[in-house]
Design a protein around this motif. Structure first.
Motif, mmCIF file in Angstrom:
data_model
loop_
_atom_site.group_PDB
_atom_site.id
_atom_site.type_symbol
_atom_site.label_atom_id
_atom_site.label_comp_id
_atom_site.label_asym_id
_atom_site.label_seq_id
_atom_site.Cartn_x
_atom_site.Cartn_y
_atom_site.Cartn_z
ATOM 1 N N ALA A 1 0.834 -1.205 0.000
ATOM 2 C CA ALA A 1 0.000 0.000 0.000
ATOM 3 C C ALA A 1 0.865 1.251 0.000
ATOM 4 O O ALA A 1 0.611 2.208 -0.758
ATOM 5 C CB ALA A 1 -0.929 -0.004 1.215
ATOM 6 N N GLN A 2 1.911 1.262 0.837
ATOM 7 C CA GLN A 2 2.808 2.411 0.869
ATOM 8 C C GLN A 2 3.529 2.576 -0.466
ATOM 9 O O GLN A 2 3.619 3.686 -1.006
ATOM 10 C CB GLN A 2 3.826 2.251 1.996
ATOM 11 N N PHE A 3 4.067 1.485 -0.989
ATOM 12 C CA PHE A 3 4.762 1.529 -2.282
ATOM 13 C C PHE A 3 3.853 2.084 -3.370
ATOM 14 O O PHE A 3 4.222 3.023 -4.091
ATOM 15 C CB PHE A 3 5.250 0.132 -2.661
ATOM 16 N N ALA A 4 2.659 1.509 -3.505
ATOM 17 C CA ALA A 4 1.758 1.910 -4.586
ATOM 18 C C ALA A 4 1.350 3.370 -4.450
ATOM 19 O O ALA A 4 1.319 4.125 -5.445
ATOM 20 C CB ALA A 4 0.525 1.011 -4.605
ATOM 21 N N TYR A 5 1.048 3.786 -3.231
ATOM 22 C CA TYR A 5 0.627 5.173 -3.029
ATOM 23 C C TYR A 5 1.767 6.148 -3.309
ATOM 24 O O TYR A 5 1.582 7.147 -4.018
ATOM 25 C CB TYR A 5 0.102 5.374 -1.604
ATOM 26 N N LEU A 6 2.932 5.881 -2.765
ATOM 27 C CA LEU A 6 4.062 6.787 -2.964
ATOM 28 C C LEU A 6 4.454 6.886 -4.429
ATOM 29 O O LEU A 6 4.819 7.955 -4.923
ATOM 30 C CB LEU A 6 5.252 6.337 -2.114
ATOM 31 N N MET A 7 4.375 5.763 -5.153
ATOM 32 C CA MET A 7 4.680 5.790 -6.576
ATOM 33 C C MET A 7 3.591 6.526 -7.362
ATOM 34 O O MET A 7 3.872 7.214 -8.345
ATOM 35 C CB MET A 7 4.852 4.366 -7.120
ATOM 36 N N ALA A 8 2.356 6.383 -6.932
ATOM 37 C CA ALA A 8 1.262 7.083 -7.607
ATOM 38 C C ALA A 8 1.376 8.597 -7.430
ATOM 39 O O ALA A 8 0.895 9.369 -8.265
ATOM 40 C CB ALA A 8 -0.082 6.597 -7.077
ATOM 41 N N GLN A 9 2.006 9.034 -6.360
ATOM 42 C CA GLN A 9 2.182 10.457 -6.079
ATOM 43 C C GLN A 9 3.527 11.003 -6.554
ATOM 44 O O GLN A 9 3.744 12.212 -6.564
ATOM 45 C CB GLN A 9 2.072 10.706 -4.569
ATOM 46 N N SER A 10 4.429 10.127 -6.949
ATOM 47 C CA SER A 10 5.790 10.535 -7.288
ATOM 48 C C SER A 10 5.827 11.508 -8.471
ATOM 49 O O SER A 10 5.050 11.389 -9.426
ATOM 50 C CB SER A 10 6.628 9.301 -7.624
ATOM 51 N N GLU A 11 6.785 12.446 -8.424
ATOM 52 C CA GLU A 11 7.004 13.379 -9.521
ATOM 53 C C GLU A 11 8.346 13.122 -10.207
ATOM 54 O O GLU A 11 8.844 13.951 -10.971
ATOM 55 C CB GLU A 11 6.944 14.814 -8.988
ATOM 56 N N ILE A 12 8.932 11.942 -9.961
ATOM 57 C CA ILE A 12 10.242 11.592 -10.511
ATOM 58 C C ILE A 12 10.069 10.887 -11.855
ATOM 59 O O ILE A 12 9.211 10.010 -12.011
ATOM 60 C CB ILE A 12 11.003 10.666 -9.543
ATOM 61 N N ASP A 13 10.901 11.231 -12.826
ATOM 62 C CA ASP A 13 10.938 10.517 -14.101
ATOM 63 C C ASP A 13 11.812 9.278 -13.925
ATOM 64 O O ASP A 13 13.018 9.392 -13.677
ATOM 65 C CB ASP A 13 11.512 11.425 -15.189
ATOM 66 N N LEU A 14 11.212 8.089 -14.031
ATOM 67 C CA LEU A 14 11.915 6.841 -13.745
ATOM 68 C C LEU A 14 12.636 6.246 -14.954
ATOM 69 O O LEU A 14 13.376 5.271 -14.800
ATOM 70 C CB LEU A 14 10.935 5.799 -13.201
ATOM 71 N N ARG A 15 12.440 6.792 -16.123
ATOM 72 C CA ARG A 15 13.012 6.219 -17.334
ATOM 73 C C ARG A 15 14.150 7.092 -17.863
ATOM 74 O O ARG A 15 14.201 8.279 -17.553
ATOM 75 C CB ARG A 15 11.918 6.064 -18.396
ATOM 76 N N PRO A 16 15.052 6.487 -18.701
ATOM 77 C CA PRO A 16 15.148 5.086 -19.137
ATOM 78 C C PRO A 16 15.772 4.211 -18.056
ATOM 79 O O PRO A 16 16.486 4.699 -17.193
ATOM 80 C CB PRO A 16 16.054 5.169 -20.363
ATOM 81 N N LEU A 17 15.480 2.918 -18.132
ATOM 82 C CA LEU A 17 15.928 2.003 -17.097
ATOM 83 C C LEU A 17 17.439 1.837 -17.114
ATOM 84 O O LEU A 17 18.083 1.880 -18.158
ATOM 85 C CB LEU A 17 15.286 0.627 -17.294
ATOM 86 N N ALA A 18 17.963 1.614 -15.909
ATOM 87 C CA ALA A 18 19.382 1.293 -15.781
ATOM 88 C C ALA A 18 19.652 -0.062 -16.418
ATOM 89 O O ALA A 18 18.834 -0.972 -16.356
ATOM 90 C CB ALA A 18 19.784 1.279 -14.309
#
Length: 466
Positions: free
Chosen positions: A447-464
């Motif tokens: 629940a914490q993971f999903a919520y924090l990721m849903a609120q995140s403003e970080i660009d996660l791409r491109p993958l390492a």
């Protein structure tokens, strides 16, 4: 419960402090994340779901009648829980019936052995197969045998699975289960038996999927319980000419339609962007699929429900995916990736719960190198739940493991799996092996993971790159 809370506190104290120079979670997000954790640790929903699934449906092999009952169960539960959207997507799955499986040493020390057919195996002739066995330490040793060395014989791979918190011992031995029949048949073998891919000492065999190759004869394949594998070894030490009889009657019946069952919490401001949390709905037919993967179904569903019930929905959509036919070769996961290929660019991140119900001790990510430290920083509230910040080498879980190739970021919420392979794919995979408090901690983490990721403003791409 007090010991459990103490464990979480100690774990959180061991987590290194993250540098304050990186992106920090907003205070409101921290507060809501803490609220989700507290609600999860006080809720029995995940356990109630696992109990309902294992009691009211039970074993649910993909393609069987119980599989469709499980699909209906999932639709009904997700709808009753009030998700914004519930739907299913068709998946073509093979239909295979286990039948009976018996093994007997006929010489020099006649006695019965406990076996089970590996998933997808063909049957023996009605009268069975009676032949000498040839033992190999590993799949690699079998592959190294001379051509024709097994003509008229039964191969026996005797590779023990090591016990590890991470479950990495399974990766070392599972090849014998999945690829052993092809290797043995290419050397002329009539059949193959393997030491069960498990860490237990119970006299029950572990099933699991195996596969054939079109240009190699299909031979019967079975798993042998660990005590019976030990027994065979003791016989071979006394006399290398051990003769085994196998009688197996599994059958394949073409294909059927199953379904990925999906529920969504619609995002408030970025509804077209997806945070995916998943598990697989199918199970093998030996136990009731409580750990594999009823626990995962309960965890991600309960986590999604907690977010669904928040007064204010998160920015991104939370998508709960209960995959079809994972056990038969990640069929539901592959079908999902194909069906959603046009929106994978909008999948912000994905994770799957498919390793039982052990405590989550660490979260690993697979995001861009530039984003990694910032992602750890905004995930810091999870440390209060005993979850340490890990590495940038996640696979995400079986059914989402193909998504990074499509550019989708993933996370792996690492569970303590030291006893998981005691029960995995056996008749012992039952509800009593699920610890309710551990399950609650898992729900809190997801629940914490999903919520924090849903609120995140970080660009996660491109993958390492790994």
């Amino acid at each position: 419960m007090q010991n459990y809370r103490r464990t979480l506190l100690m774990a959180s104290l061991l987590v290194p402090l993250l540098s304050c120079q990186h992106t920090q979670p907003k205070s409101e997000n921290i507060q809501i994340s803490e609220q989700l954790q507290q609600q999860a640790l006080a809720s029995s929903l995940a356990y109630d779901l696992v109990e309902s699934l294992t009691v009211e449906v039970g074993p649910r092999l993909a393609g069987s009648e119980k599989d469709l009952i499980a699909v209906q169960w999932a639709e009904d539960k997700l709808t009753t829980l009030g998700f914004d959207k519930v739907y299913k997507e068709p998946v073509k799955v093979p239909v295979w019936d286990r039948g009976d499986a018996k093994a007997m040493v006929v010489a020099p020390y006649p006695q019965g052995l406990v076996i089970t057919a590996l998933g997808g195996s063909v049957a023996t002739p009605i009268d069975g197969i009676t032949a000498p066995i040839v033992r190999f330490d590993t799949l690699a040793a079998l592959k190294a045998a001379p051509e024709g060395a097994l003509t008229g014989k039964i191969a026996f791979i005797d590779h023990k699975t090591e016990r590890h918190t991470t479950g990495k011992g399974y990766g070392k031995t599972v090849g014998g289960r999945s690829r052993g029949a092809v290797a043995a048949a290419s050397k002329g073998a009539l059949a193959i038996v393997i030491r069960s891919i498990g860490t237990d000492h119970d006299r029950m065999a572990h099933t699991g999927a195996m596969r054939y190759q079109d240009d190699v004869p299909r031979i019967p394949a079975a798993a042998l319980s660990s005590p019976d594998a030990d027994q065979l070894n003791l016989m071979l030490k006394r006399d290398e000419n051990v003769v085994l009889q196998l009688k197996m009657s599994p059958q394949s019946h073409g294909y059927a339609t199953s379904y990925n069952v999906i529920a969504e919490v619609t995002g408030a401001t970025k509804p077209d962007e997806i945070v995916l949390i998943g598990a697989h709905l199918d199970s093998w037919d030996e136990g009731t699929g409580a750990l594999d993967d009823g626990a995962g179904v309960g965890i991600v569903t309960a986590a999604g429900k907690l977010i669904q019930d928040l007064p204010q929905k998160p920015a991104r959509t939370i998508r709960v995916v209960l995959y079809a036919a994972e056990e038969l070769g990640l069929i539901g996961g592959k079908a999902y990736a194909k069906a959603h290929k046009d929106e994978l660019a909008k999948h912000y991140i994905a994770a799957e719960s498919d390793f039982g119900a052990g405590l989550i001790y660490q979260i690993d990510y697979r995001v861009s190198e530039q984003a990694f430290k910032d992602v750890l920083a905004i995930s810091k509230p999870m440390t209060a739940n005993g979850v340490a910040m890990g590495t940038n080498t996640a696979s995400g879980g079986p059914d989402v493991s193909m998504l990074p190739k499509q550019g989708v970021p993933v996370a792996s919420l690492r569970q303590d799996g030291r006893d998981y392979f005691d029960y995995h794919h056996t008749p012992n995979d039952t509800l009593d092996k699920v610890n309710p408090e551990s399950l609650q901690q898992n729900v809190a983490a997801y629940a914490q993971f999903a919520y924090l990721m849903a609120q995140s403003e970080i660009d996660l791409r491109p993958l390492a790159t790994k």
